[in-house]
Design a protein around this motif. Structure first.
Motif, PDB file in Angstrom:
ATOM      1  N   SER A 278      46.869  34.858  24.298  1.00 17.87           N
ATOM      2  CA  SER A 278      47.803  34.218  25.237  1.00 17.87           C
ATOM      3  C   SER A 278      48.451  35.255  26.152  1.00 17.87           C
ATOM      4  N   GLN A 279      48.766  36.443  25.616  1.00 23.32           N
ATOM      5  CA  GLN A 279      49.362  37.496  26.442  1.00 23.32           C
ATOM      6  C   GLN A 279      48.361  37.984  27.485  1.00 23.32           C
ATOM      7  N   ARG A 280      47.110  38.147  27.086  1.00 25.65           N
ATOM      8  CA  ARG A 280      46.063  38.585  28.020  1.00 25.65           C
ATOM      9  C   ARG A 280      45.893  37.550  29.137  1.00 25.65           C
ATOM     10  N   GLN A 281      45.872  36.276  28.794  1.00 21.70           N
ATOM     11  CA  GLN A 281      45.730  35.223  29.796  1.00 21.70           C
ATOM     12  C   GLN A 281      46.908  35.230  30.766  1.00 21.70           C
ATOM     13  N   GLN A 282      48.121  35.407  30.238  1.00 15.43           N
ATOM     14  CA  GLN A 282      49.299  35.449  31.099  1.00 15.43           C
ATOM     15  C   GLN A 282      49.276  36.672  32.006  1.00 15.43           C
ATOM     16  N   LEU A 283      48.827  37.797  31.484  1.00 20.13           N
ATOM     17  CA  LEU A 283      48.712  39.010  32.293  1.00 20.13           C
ATOM     18  C   LEU A 283      47.747  38.790  33.452  1.00 20.13           C
ATOM     19  N   LEU A 284      46.616  38.195  33.171  1.00 16.40           N
ATOM     20  CA  LEU A 284      45.617  37.947  34.214  1.00 16.40           C
ATOM     21  C   LEU A 284      46.078  36.898  35.223  1.00 16.40           C
ATOM     22  N   ALA A 285      46.984  36.016  34.810  1.00 19.09           N
ATOM     23  CA  ALA A 285      47.477  34.962  35.698  1.00 19.09           C
ATOM     24  C   ALA A 285      48.684  35.398  36.533  1.00 19.09           C
ATOM     25  N   MET A 286      49.244  36.570  36.240  1.00 18.32           N
ATOM     26  CA  MET A 286      50.429  37.034  36.990  1.00 18.32           C
ATOM     27  C   MET A 286      50.102  37.261  38.453  1.00 18.32           C
ATOM     28  N   ASP A 287      51.077  37.029  39.292  1.00 20.41           N
ATOM     29  CA  ASP A 287      50.943  37.334  40.712  1.00 20.41           C
ATOM     30  C   ASP A 287      50.672  38.834  40.847  1.00 20.41           C
ATOM     31  N   SER A 288      49.608  39.198  41.534  1.00 26.53           N
ATOM     32  CA  SER A 288      49.203  40.607  41.604  1.00 26.53           C
ATOM     33  C   SER A 288      50.228  41.478  42.331  1.00 26.53           C
ATOM     34  N   THR A 289      50.907  40.939  43.321  1.00 26.07           N
ATOM     35  CA  THR A 289      51.928  41.712  44.040  1.00 26.07           C
ATOM     36  C   THR A 289      53.116  41.994  43.124  1.00 26.07           C
ATOM     37  N   PHE A 290      53.535  40.986  42.367  1.00 16.41           N
ATOM     38  CA  PHE A 290      54.646  41.155  41.422  1.00 16.41           C
ATOM     39  C   PHE A 290      54.279  42.175  40.346  1.00 16.41           C
ATOM     40  N   LEU A 291      53.069  42.061  39.794  1.00 18.24           N
ATOM     41  CA  LEU A 291      52.620  43.003  38.774  1.00 18.24           C
ATOM     42  C   LEU A 291      52.557  44.422  39.340  1.00 18.24           C
ATOM     43  N   GLN A 292      52.112  44.570  40.578  1.00 14.72           N
ATOM     44  CA  GLN A 292      52.035  45.895  41.187  1.00 14.72           C
ATOM     45  C   GLN A 292      53.425  46.497  41.387  1.00 14.72           C
ATOM     46  N   ARG A 293      54.399  45.668  41.758  1.00 13.51           N
ATOM     47  CA  ARG A 293      55.778  46.154  41.895  1.00 13.51           C
ATOM     48  C   ARG A 293      56.315  46.667  40.561  1.00 13.51           C
ATOM     49  N   ILE A 294      56.044  45.927  39.498  1.00 17.19           N
ATOM     50  CA  ILE A 294      56.484  46.352  38.172  1.00 17.19           C
ATOM     51  C   ILE A 294      55.804  47.663  37.797  1.00 17.19           C
ATOM     52  N   ALA A 295      54.485  47.725  37.957  1.00 14.80           N
ATOM     53  CA  ALA A 295      53.734  48.930  37.591  1.00 14.80           C
ATOM     54  C   ALA A 295      54.228  50.144  38.375  1.00 14.80           C
TER      55      ALA A 295
END
Length: 129
Positions: free
Chosen positions: A49-66
């Motif tokens: 479930s965590q992997r699925q949620q990670l893949l479903a995250m908005d890529s721009t939001f994930l990039q900001r966090i990273a």
């Protein structure tokens, strides 16, 4: 060894990274910036479930966090990470989840002196509703 994606696991990874030499840390943070999904999958033992949620995250939001996390670690600074305990939830996969990301900077100056270096704080809070 992969860590669980929880408060303890993130703390363990952060401690390991901050104990690296600046050049070793930079290799890790450059990888985090360039491939956040792959870095997370290689660093943490994710449930399906965590992997699925990670893949479903908005890529721009994930990039900001990273980028925020990597920038903090490059400077040798801790991030503030808190993931709520799901023990009282029926199922983490079924519970709505909010990811709250904050990146703030503060700076001060004493008259007659140069301004202090900006102090940045990165915070991530994962909460369940």
């Amino acid at each position: 060894m992969k860590q669980k994606f929880d408060n303890h696991g993130v703390s363990h990874v952060e401690t390991r990274l901050l104990s690296l030499s600046p050049s070793g840390r930079r290799l890790e943070t450059d990888y985090l910036r360039a491939q956040p999904v792959r870095w997370i999958e290689e660093t943490f033992d994710l449930r399906d479930s965590q992997r699925q949620q990670l893949l479903a995250m908005d890529s721009t939001f994930l990039q900001r966090i990273a980028t925020g996390v990597a920038d903090s670690w490059d400077q040798g600074r801790l991030i503030s990470f808190y993931k709520e305990d799901t023990a009282h939830q029926p199922s983490e996969a079924e519970s709505p989840k909010d990811i709250i990301f904050s990146r703030q900077s503060s700076q001060s100056q004493t008259f007659g002196k140069k301004p202090d270096e900006a102090l940045e704080q990165v915070a991530i809070w994962i909460r369940y509703r």
